[in-house]
Design an enzyme around this catalytic site. Structure first.
Site, PDB file in Angstrom:
ATOM      1  N   LYS A  35       0.858  -1.204   0.000  1.00 44.15           N
ATOM      2  CA  LYS A  35       0.000   0.000   0.000  1.00 44.15           C
ATOM      3  C   LYS A  35       0.886   1.244   0.000  1.00 44.15           C
ATOM      4  O   LYS A  35       2.098   1.156   0.240  1.00 44.15           O
ATOM      5  CB  LYS A  35      -0.917  -0.015   1.218  1.00 44.15           C
ATOM      6  CG  LYS A  35      -0.188   0.036   2.551  1.00 44.15           C
ATOM      7  CD  LYS A  35      -1.132  -0.279   3.694  1.00 44.15           C
ATOM      8  CE  LYS A  35      -0.400  -0.209   5.034  1.00 44.15           C
ATOM      9  NZ  LYS A  35      -1.249  -0.688   6.140  1.00 44.15           N
ATOM     10  N   ARG A 130     -11.196   0.091  14.156  1.00 45.13           N
ATOM     11  CA  ARG A 130     -11.214   0.860  12.913  1.00 45.13           C
ATOM     12  C   ARG A 130     -12.189   0.165  11.960  1.00 45.13           C
ATOM     13  O   ARG A 130     -13.283   0.651  11.726  1.00 45.13           O
ATOM     14  CB  ARG A 130      -9.812   0.934  12.280  1.00 45.13           C
ATOM     15  CG  ARG A 130      -8.821   1.778  13.056  1.00 45.13           C
ATOM     16  CD  ARG A 130      -7.568   2.055  12.265  1.00 45.13           C
ATOM     17  NE  ARG A 130      -7.052   0.887  11.567  1.00 45.13           N
ATOM     18  CZ  ARG A 130      -5.850   0.801  11.018  1.00 45.13           C
ATOM     19  NH1 ARG A 130      -5.013   1.841  11.072  1.00 45.13           N
ATOM     20  NH2 ARG A 130      -5.446  -0.282  10.396  1.00 45.13           N
ATOM     21  N   TYR A 252      17.506  29.513   9.529  1.00 42.03           N
ATOM     22  CA  TYR A 252      16.325  30.271   9.966  1.00 42.03           C
ATOM     23  C   TYR A 252      16.154  30.191  11.474  1.00 42.03           C
ATOM     24  O   TYR A 252      16.330  29.132  12.083  1.00 42.03           O
ATOM     25  CB  TYR A 252      15.077  29.712   9.304  1.00 42.03           C
ATOM     26  CG  TYR A 252      14.966  30.043   7.838  1.00 42.03           C
ATOM     27  CD1 TYR A 252      14.882  31.360   7.389  1.00 42.03           C
ATOM     28  CD2 TYR A 252      14.936  29.021   6.896  1.00 42.03           C
ATOM     29  CE1 TYR A 252      14.768  31.649   6.044  1.00 42.03           C
ATOM     30  CE2 TYR A 252      14.821  29.301   5.540  1.00 42.03           C
ATOM     31  CZ  TYR A 252      14.734  30.620   5.122  1.00 42.03           C
ATOM     32  OH  TYR A 252      14.626  30.913   3.794  1.00 42.03           O
ATOM     33  N   MET A 300      13.650  24.582   3.287  1.00 42.42           N
ATOM     34  CA  MET A 300      12.914  23.912   2.209  1.00 42.42           C
ATOM     35  C   MET A 300      13.826  23.076   1.319  1.00 42.42           C
ATOM     36  O   MET A 300      13.500  21.945   0.965  1.00 42.42           O
ATOM     37  CB  MET A 300      12.161  24.951   1.359  1.00 42.42           C
ATOM     38  CG  MET A 300      11.311  24.312   0.272  1.00 42.42           C
ATOM     39  SD  MET A 300      10.521  25.503  -0.804  1.00 42.42           S
ATOM     40  CE  MET A 300       9.219  26.118   0.232  1.00 42.42           C
TER      41      MET A 300
END
Ligand SMILES: *Cc1c(COP(=O)(O)O)cnc(C)c1O
Length: 365
Positions: A35, A130, A252, A300
């Site tokens: 999956k 679930r 940062y 990033m």
């Protein structure tokens, strides 16, 4: 030149890890759980390493189509079953086995027009809460399925909430056995943690995370303990270095302050590549195969690493974010995940589409 970051998938490691699952559950047939695009590895890239499994288990119908497109003619199981009635047509066409966890799915089956009866895995809710039928409703669901011409064989399954932890699986196994004692059909119980830790007998086991080389019960046990190998490497290179003086800050928010002269490297890898932004200073990383740590905030497109243990490193030096590094070095994805407050599953699933990923050429990772 493209950015130097890339991800590698190691077929030999996948095959090795799958063999570990076989060793731990020698009497069972083995689902390779693929999956989430094979836990981020890519179904097509992982297929070669996992084709020794007895079947492929996944959730997404489009992923099931991709497994069939690879030429796999063996069992394919939809772990959440179908999502709407017309999905059953694809099950008929591609011969997909599917989980039945609720009455609506039985209604849809009853209305489904097919020449080919389908194999289903009736799911019991043994405590996870679930998916699945509670004990009191299981028998009626089984009887309904058993009366349908659309249904061929009925197998029974359940899923564990605590196979990796202190609570364990005994309470769920007891509930499952009590509810299914006199029902015929094959059984499927164990996920990776249960395969490795609990040695339960069942007809089918479902190996997910262990195949990809992450320990399901980290930090109690690591991949070395379980004899697993990383199936994915995320690597990049240094694109700059900086010589810091005492009091200099990095990145940062100035989250790192140098306490003395220190050399750092800037790596072409950031959170837009899927590296966790929550990884703080000292998250493990390899530079030229030498273990060191990150410095300051992940941005990033870049992150910084301490070069104190690797004084010879410079622009172009290889950086292993996780997986296999140069000279036989290794960094488990679990070590990185822990530093970022998450688990290996999440990191391997989150490698960003902008990172080129390919099957490693090496025979041995
Ligand atoms: C994902 C999943 C598995 C595999 O779990 P791992 O912990 O990765 O081994 C097994 N069974 C079901 C129902 C799942 O959804």
């Amino acid at each position: 030149m493209p950015r130097p970051i890339e991800a590698l998938v190691h077929p030999a490691a996948l095959a090795h890890n799958l063999a570990r699952a076989r060793g731990a559950a020698p009497d069972a047939r083995l689902w390779a759980v693929v999956k989430a695009n094979a836990y981020g590895h890519g179904i097509e890239r992982a297929f070669e390493g996992l084709r020794g499994a007895d079947g492929f288990a996944l959730l997404d119908l489009a992923e099931a189509e991709r497994v069939r497109a690879l030429g796999w003619r063996g069992p394919v199981l939809l772990l959440e079953g179908v999502f709407e009635p017309r999905d059953l047509e694809l099950c008929s066409r591609l011969n997909l086995w599917h989980v039945v966890h609720c009455n609506e799915q039985i209604d849809w089956l009853a209305a489904h027009k097919t020449q080919q009866p389908q194999r289903v895995f009736l799911k019991m809710n043994s405590g996870m809460n679930r998916l699945g039928f509670r004990a009191a409703a299981l028998r009626a669901a089984w009887a309904r399925l058993n009366a349908l011409a659309q249904v061929d064989e009925i197998s029974l399954m359940t899923h564990f909430s605590d196979a990796d932890g202190e609570r364990g699986v005994a309470h769920q196994v007891a509930a499952f056995e009590a509810a299914t004692r006199d029902l015929p059909g094959e059984r499927s119980l164990s996920n990776s943690a249960a395969i490795l830790r609990h040695g339960l007998r069942s007809d089918w086991v479902r190996a997910g995370i262990l195949s990809y080389g992450s320990a399901p019960d980290f930090p109690q046990h690591d991949i070395r303990h379980w004899g697993l190998r990383p199936a994915m490497t995320l690597r990049s290179r240094l694109i700059a270095t900086q010589q810091l003086q005492s009091g200099d800050t990095v990145g940062y928010g100035s989250r790192f302050v140098a306490s003395g002269p220190q050399r750092i490297g800037i790596v072409a890898c950031g959170y837009a590549d899927g590296y966790p932004r929550h990884a703080g200073t000292d998250t493990p990383v390899l530079v030229d195969g030498v273990r060191t740590g990150t410095v300051g905030r992940v941005s990033m497109d870049m992150l910084a690493v301490d070069l104190t243990p690797v004084p010879q490193a410079g622009i172009g030096s290889e950086v292993t974010l996780w997986g296999h590094g140069p000279h036989g070095s290794l960094l488990a994805i679990d070590d990185v995940a822990q530093a970022a407050g998450t688990i290996g599953y999440e990191l391997m699933c989150a490698v960003a589409p902008r990172v080129p990923m390919r099957v490693a050429a090496d025979v041995e990772p």
